[in-house]
Structure formats: structure tokens, C-alpha cells
Design a protein around this motif. Structure first.
Motif, PDB file in Angstrom:
ATOM      1  N   GLU A  52     -10.942 -16.365  -5.669  1.00 46.06           N
ATOM      2  CA  GLU A  52      -9.613 -15.842  -5.962  1.00 46.06           C
ATOM      3  C   GLU A  52      -9.637 -14.325  -6.069  1.00 46.06           C
ATOM      4  O   GLU A  52      -8.705 -13.638  -5.628  1.00 46.06           O
ATOM      5  N   THR A  53     -10.698 -13.790  -6.683  1.00 46.40           N
ATOM      6  CA  THR A  53     -10.817 -12.349  -6.848  1.00 46.40           C
ATOM      7  C   THR A  53     -10.930 -11.643  -5.504  1.00 46.40           C
ATOM      8  O   THR A  53     -10.273 -10.624  -5.257  1.00 46.40           O
ATOM      9  N   ILE A  54     -11.737 -12.175  -4.608  1.00 49.19           N
ATOM     10  CA  ILE A  54     -11.929 -11.561  -3.292  1.00 49.19           C
ATOM     11  C   ILE A  54     -10.654 -11.627  -2.460  1.00 49.19           C
ATOM     12  O   ILE A  54     -10.217 -10.629  -1.876  1.00 49.19           O
ATOM     13  N   THR A  55     -10.032 -12.799  -2.392  1.00 46.94           N
ATOM     14  CA  THR A  55      -8.819 -12.937  -1.579  1.00 46.94           C
ATOM     15  C   THR A  55      -7.677 -12.115  -2.157  1.00 46.94           C
ATOM     16  O   THR A  55      -6.882 -11.530  -1.402  1.00 46.94           O
ATOM     17  N   GLY A  56      -7.582 -12.028  -3.484  1.00 43.06           N
ATOM     18  CA  GLY A  56      -6.548 -11.208  -4.103  1.00 43.06           C
ATOM     19  C   GLY A  56      -6.720  -9.731  -3.777  1.00 43.06           C
ATOM     20  O   GLY A  56      -5.747  -9.016  -3.526  1.00 43.06           O
ATOM     21  N   SER A  57      -7.968  -9.264  -3.768  1.00 41.22           N
ATOM     22  CA  SER A  57      -8.248  -7.859  -3.431  1.00 41.22           C
ATOM     23  C   SER A  57      -7.880  -7.564  -1.980  1.00 41.22           C
ATOM     24  O   SER A  57      -7.341  -6.487  -1.670  1.00 41.22           O
ATOM     25  N   MET A  58      -8.153  -8.514  -1.090  1.00 39.25           N
ATOM     26  CA  MET A  58      -7.796  -8.315   0.320  1.00 39.25           C
ATOM     27  C   MET A  58      -6.285  -8.249   0.488  1.00 39.25           C
ATOM     28  O   MET A  58      -5.770  -7.405   1.243  1.00 39.25           O
ATOM     29  N   ARG A  59      -5.547  -9.107  -0.202  1.00 44.23           N
ATOM     30  CA  ARG A  59      -4.082  -9.072  -0.119  1.00 44.23           C
ATOM     31  C   ARG A  59      -3.540  -7.749  -0.660  1.00 44.23           C
ATOM     32  O   ARG A  59      -2.596  -7.174  -0.098  1.00 44.23           O
ATOM     33  N   ARG A  60      -4.146  -7.258  -1.739  1.00 45.45           N
ATOM     34  CA  ARG A  60      -3.696  -6.009  -2.338  1.00 45.45           C
ATOM     35  C   ARG A  60      -3.924  -4.832  -1.395  1.00 45.45           C
ATOM     36  O   ARG A  60      -3.095  -3.911  -1.312  1.00 45.45           O
ATOM     37  N   LEU A  61      -5.013  -4.843  -0.667  1.00 41.99           N
ATOM     38  CA  LEU A  61      -5.309  -3.774   0.282  1.00 41.99           C
ATOM     39  C   LEU A  61      -4.322  -3.797   1.448  1.00 41.99           C
ATOM     40  O   LEU A  61      -3.833  -2.745   1.897  1.00 41.99           O
ATOM     41  N   ILE A  62      -3.999  -4.994   1.936  1.00 42.45           N
ATOM     42  CA  ILE A  62      -3.017  -5.113   3.017  1.00 42.45           C
ATOM     43  C   ILE A  62      -1.650  -4.617   2.554  1.00 42.45           C
ATOM     44  O   ILE A  62      -0.955  -3.877   3.271  1.00 42.45           O
ATOM     45  N   ALA A  63      -1.261  -5.023   1.333  1.00 37.82           N
ATOM     46  CA  ALA A  63       0.027  -4.588   0.787  1.00 37.82           C
ATOM     47  C   ALA A  63       0.062  -3.083   0.577  1.00 37.82           C
ATOM     48  O   ALA A  63       1.122  -2.444   0.735  1.00 37.82           O
ATOM     49  N   PHE A  64      -1.081  -2.486   0.247  1.00 35.99           N
ATOM     50  CA  PHE A  64      -1.145  -1.033   0.097  1.00 35.99           C
ATOM     51  C   PHE A  64      -0.835  -0.346   1.428  1.00 35.99           C
ATOM     52  O   PHE A  64      -0.095   0.644   1.476  1.00 35.99           O
ATOM     53  N   GLY A  65      -1.401  -0.861   2.505  1.00 39.31           N
ATOM     54  CA  GLY A  65      -1.112  -0.295   3.823  1.00 39.31           C
ATOM     55  C   GLY A  65       0.364  -0.404   4.160  1.00 39.31           C
ATOM     56  O   GLY A  65       0.967   0.543   4.698  1.00 39.31           O
ATOM     57  N   ILE A  66       0.964  -1.562   3.851  1.00 36.79           N
ATOM     58  CA  ILE A  66       2.392  -1.758   4.122  1.00 36.79           C
ATOM     59  C   ILE A  66       3.231  -0.786   3.303  1.00 36.79           C
ATOM     60  O   ILE A  66       4.169  -0.147   3.811  1.00 36.79           O
ATOM     61  N   MET A  67       2.891  -0.660   2.010  1.00 40.28           N
ATOM     62  CA  MET A  67       3.632   0.243   1.127  1.00 40.28           C
ATOM     63  C   MET A  67       3.542   1.693   1.597  1.00 40.28           C
ATOM     64  O   MET A  67       4.534   2.429   1.587  1.00 40.28           O
ATOM     65  N   THR A  68       2.369   2.114   2.042  1.00 44.69           N
ATOM     66  CA  THR A  68       2.197   3.487   2.519  1.00 44.69           C
ATOM     67  C   THR A  68       2.996   3.730   3.784  1.00 44.69           C
ATOM     68  O   THR A  68       3.642   4.785   3.941  1.00 44.69           O
ATOM     69  N   LEU A  69       2.999   2.773   4.696  1.00 48.92           N
ATOM     70  CA  LEU A  69       3.761   2.908   5.937  1.00 48.92           C
ATOM     71  C   LEU A  69       5.269   2.940   5.671  1.00 48.92           C
ATOM     72  O   LEU A  69       6.032   3.565   6.437  1.00 48.92           O
ATOM     73  N   LEU A  70       5.709   2.291   4.606  1.00 49.36           N
ATOM     74  CA  LEU A  70       7.121   2.346   4.227  1.00 49.36           C
ATOM     75  C   LEU A  70       7.456   3.657   3.525  1.00 49.36           C
ATOM     76  O   LEU A  70       8.507   4.271   3.789  1.00 49.36           O
ATOM     77  N   SER A  71       6.564   4.067   2.628  1.00 54.83           N
ATOM     78  CA  SER A  71       6.833   5.262   1.817  1.00 54.83           C
ATOM     79  C   SER A  71       6.864   6.533   2.658  1.00 54.83           C
ATOM     80  O   SER A  71       7.698   7.424   2.425  1.00 54.83           O
ATOM     81  N   ALA A  72       5.958   6.657   3.617  1.00 54.26           N
ATOM     82  CA  ALA A  72       5.842   7.905   4.387  1.00 54.26           C
ATOM     83  C   ALA A  72       7.159   8.301   5.071  1.00 54.26           C
ATOM     84  O   ALA A  72       7.660   9.412   4.841  1.00 54.26           O
ATOM     85  N   PRO A  73       7.778   7.466   5.888  1.00 56.44           N
ATOM     86  CA  PRO A  73       9.029   7.879   6.542  1.00 56.44           C
ATOM     87  C   PRO A  73      10.222   7.934   5.598  1.00 56.44           C
ATOM     88  O   PRO A  73      11.072   8.824   5.715  1.00 56.44           O
TER      89      PRO A  73
END
Length: 330
Positions: A52-73
Motif C-alpha cells: 500500500e505504501t509503495i502504490t500510494g507513493s506512485m499515485r502521489r507522484l503521478i498526481a504531482f505531475g498532473i498538478m504541476t501541468l495544471l498550475s503552470a499555465p
């Protein structure tokens, strides 16, 4: 009050507290902005199991990329105002909900406010937030690796399960030789077996969730095999309840059940017991035919029980053979 304190997961609480403090201290040491967020990331990273810890960390990293791509523009075009943060958050939530990553939104929403406070997404802020995420998740993974080993609980439950089934075998033996056999059986033994097997399955599930390098399914196959054997014993019980009297052929059958109970352990391949079963079957074939309808019906029930015993032993023999075969392939 005693039950309240006993129900607390002390190990997890200590791991989270120590890990969060460690993450903040390291973040401050290397000069990251918003260092406290590293501790929150550690808090969110630590789960009940390693998987659970590993899969949760991977989801958080993916969501970080999405959030950054939204925030920048959005921040670049509309500025860093509360309503633009709301727009980033709305889009992030919709995307994460669609990807079933709801648990990844809280910390990434906080990071979106960091971008907003800094005036937008810049290379230095991107590096800072990424380092916070990597540091917090890394510390969380590290402290979560210290998981309590529940293998001893599995072994304890395994012994309890075998003991209960062994007791049923002995009760069946007594049932088949006792003059007051109608009142000698305790059917609630089957309920006890079911409860222990369910507890054992929960412990095995937890064990498997913490195996990151290999899937050791031995215990799961074991408990499934024992549950199937218990179903066979329940069918035997139902057949015995139809006996109107105990034929003399019931005594050697009772002795066989006692022998099975005596040798009922994890490593037994049941080959010897199956030979003894065949010998008993041959003896029955040489017996004189029943002379009354009642004798015939009771003897027929004993024959059905004999067939069920074979199924009972074959379940264990197949399990043993499959496990030996699996070890050879490793």
C-alpha cells in the motif's frame, strides 16, 4: 479504557511521528522551502502494508505531475489568486477522481498553494516541491519497511486450525464406537474451524501484502486445503447422523479415524493412510452381506463415509504433491 489503549497501533504511530520529524529536519538541512510539508508527505505515505505504501507513493507522484501541468499555465495566464487556485484544485480533483487517485489530492493541493505563494511555477520551485515529495515519500517508505512480522501469528493459527480438525476426527472416531454415540458429537467444532480459518486468512492476506519480492502463497493454499477437508468432515457428520445403529464394521473405521487424527500434521503426505484405507475397503468387501434392510442401510452409510475419507486424504496428498512440485520449479 484498557481495550481502547490495546486497540491503538503503537508501531504505526511511532513510525509516523519519527519519520515526519526526520523528513522535516532533512528538508531544513538541505535548505528546502516549506520544509514542514515533507513531514506531512511522510504522514500520508505510511500505510498498513508495504505494498500500500509503495502504490500510494506512485499515485502521489503521478498526481504531482498532473498538478504541476495544471498550475503552470493557469497561474501564468490568470495570475496567482485564490480563485485560480480553486480552478487548479477543481481540475486536479476531477482528474484524480477519474483515475481513482483521491488519496493523492490533499498533499498536491498543498503544493499547489506553494506554487501560488511563489508567484507561479518556476524551475526552482518545481525542484523544491519535487524534492519535498521525494524526501517525504522516501522517509515514509524507509520507516514503513520496519513492519511487524506476523509469520508467528500465522503459525499459531495454523496449529489451532489443525488441532480443531484433529479434535473433530477424534469425535468422529468416538461417534463410531460409543454405545451412546448419538449424543457424543459437538457440531459447534465446525463453527470454531470456520472462525479460525477466517482469522488465518486475514493474517495471510496481511503477510502477502508485505511481500514485495515474492508471492509466498503456501499458507493460502494450506488454509484452503484445510477448509475443504473440513467440508468433507461435515458431510461425514451428516451421513453419520442417519445411522440407526452401529454395525460391527464401524469399529475398524473408528480406528482409522483415530490413526488419521494421530498423523494429522502439516508434513504428512497421506500415502500410508491411503494404503490402510484400501486395506480396510478390501476387508469390507470380504464381509458377509447384511441380512436385514436396517443392516444394509447402515453398512451403505459406512461405505459412503469410507469414500469421503478417501476424498479427505486425497486433498492433503494433492496439496503435498503440488507444494513439492512448486519447490522443484523454484
Amino acid at each position: 479504557m484498557h481495550d481502547f489503549w490495546k486497540s491503538i497501533n503503537w508501531m504505526k504511530a511511532v513510525k509516523i511521528a519519527v519519520g515526519a520529524v526526520l523528513a522535516i529536519l532533512i528538508a531544513e538541512l538541505i535548505g528546502l522551502h516549506n520544509a514542514a510539508s515533507a513531514g506531512i508527505i511522510t504522514l500520508l505515505t505510511v500505510q498498513n502494508t508495504r505494498r500500500e505504501t509503495i502504490t500510494g507513493s506512485m499515485r502521489r507522484l503521478i498526481a504531482f505531475g498532473i498538478m504541476t501541468l495544471l498550475s503552470a499555465p493557469i497561474y501564468a495566464i490568470f495570475g496567482t489568486r485564490p480563485w485560480t487556485f480553486g480552478l487548479v484544485l477543481l481540475l486536479l480533483l476531477l482528474i484524480c477522481f477519474g483515475l481513482h487517485m483521491e488519496d493523492s489530492t490533499p498533499i498536491n493541493a498543498v503544493m499547489a498553494t506553494h506554487y501560488m505563494a511563489a508567484g507561479g511555477v518556476t524551475p526552482s520551485m518545481l525542484g523544491n516541491e519535487l524534492m519535498l515529495l521525494i524526501l517525504g515519500s522516501g522517509i515514509g517508505l524507509l520507516v514503513n519497511w520496519i513492519m511487524p512480522d506476523n509469520l508467528h501469528k500465522i503459525r499459531e493459527k495454523q496449529v489451532q486450525l489443525d488441532d480443531e480438525i484433529r479434535a473433530i476426527l477424534l469425535q468422529i472416531a468416538n461417534y463410531l464406537r460409543d454405545d451412546v454415540w448419538q449424543n457424543s458429537f459437538q457440531e459447534d467444532r465446525f463453527a470454531a474451524v470456520e472462525k479460525i480459518s477466517l482469522d488465518l486468512r486475514r493474517e495471510i492476506d496481511f503477510f502477502l501484502q508485505n511481500q514485495t519480492r515474492r508471492q509466498d502463497l503456501y499458507f493460502m493454499h494450506y488454509v484452503n486445503m484445510r477448509r475443504e477437508q473440513c467440508l468433507v468432515l461435515h458431510r461425514i457428520y451428516e451421513q453419520m447422523s442417519q445411522l440407526t445403529a452401529l454395525p460391527e464394521q464401524a469399529l475398524p473405521l473408528a480406528a482409522l479415524f483415530e490413526k488419521i487424527a494421530e498423523e494429522y500434521h502439516e508434513k504428512n503426505d497421506c500415502a500410508t493412510l491411503l494404503k490402510q484405507l484400501t486395506q480396510l475397503h478390501n476387508i469390507y468387501c470380504c464381509d458377509a452381506l447384511p441380512d436385514t434392510r436396517e443392516h444394509f442401510e447402515n453398512r451403505a452409510i459406512l461405505y459412503c463415509i469410507l469414500t469421503e475419507i478417501k476424498s479427505f486424504l486425497r486433498l492433503k496428498q494433492r496439496f503435498f504433491e503440488n507444494m513439492v512440485s512448486a519447490k522443484k520449479k523454484v
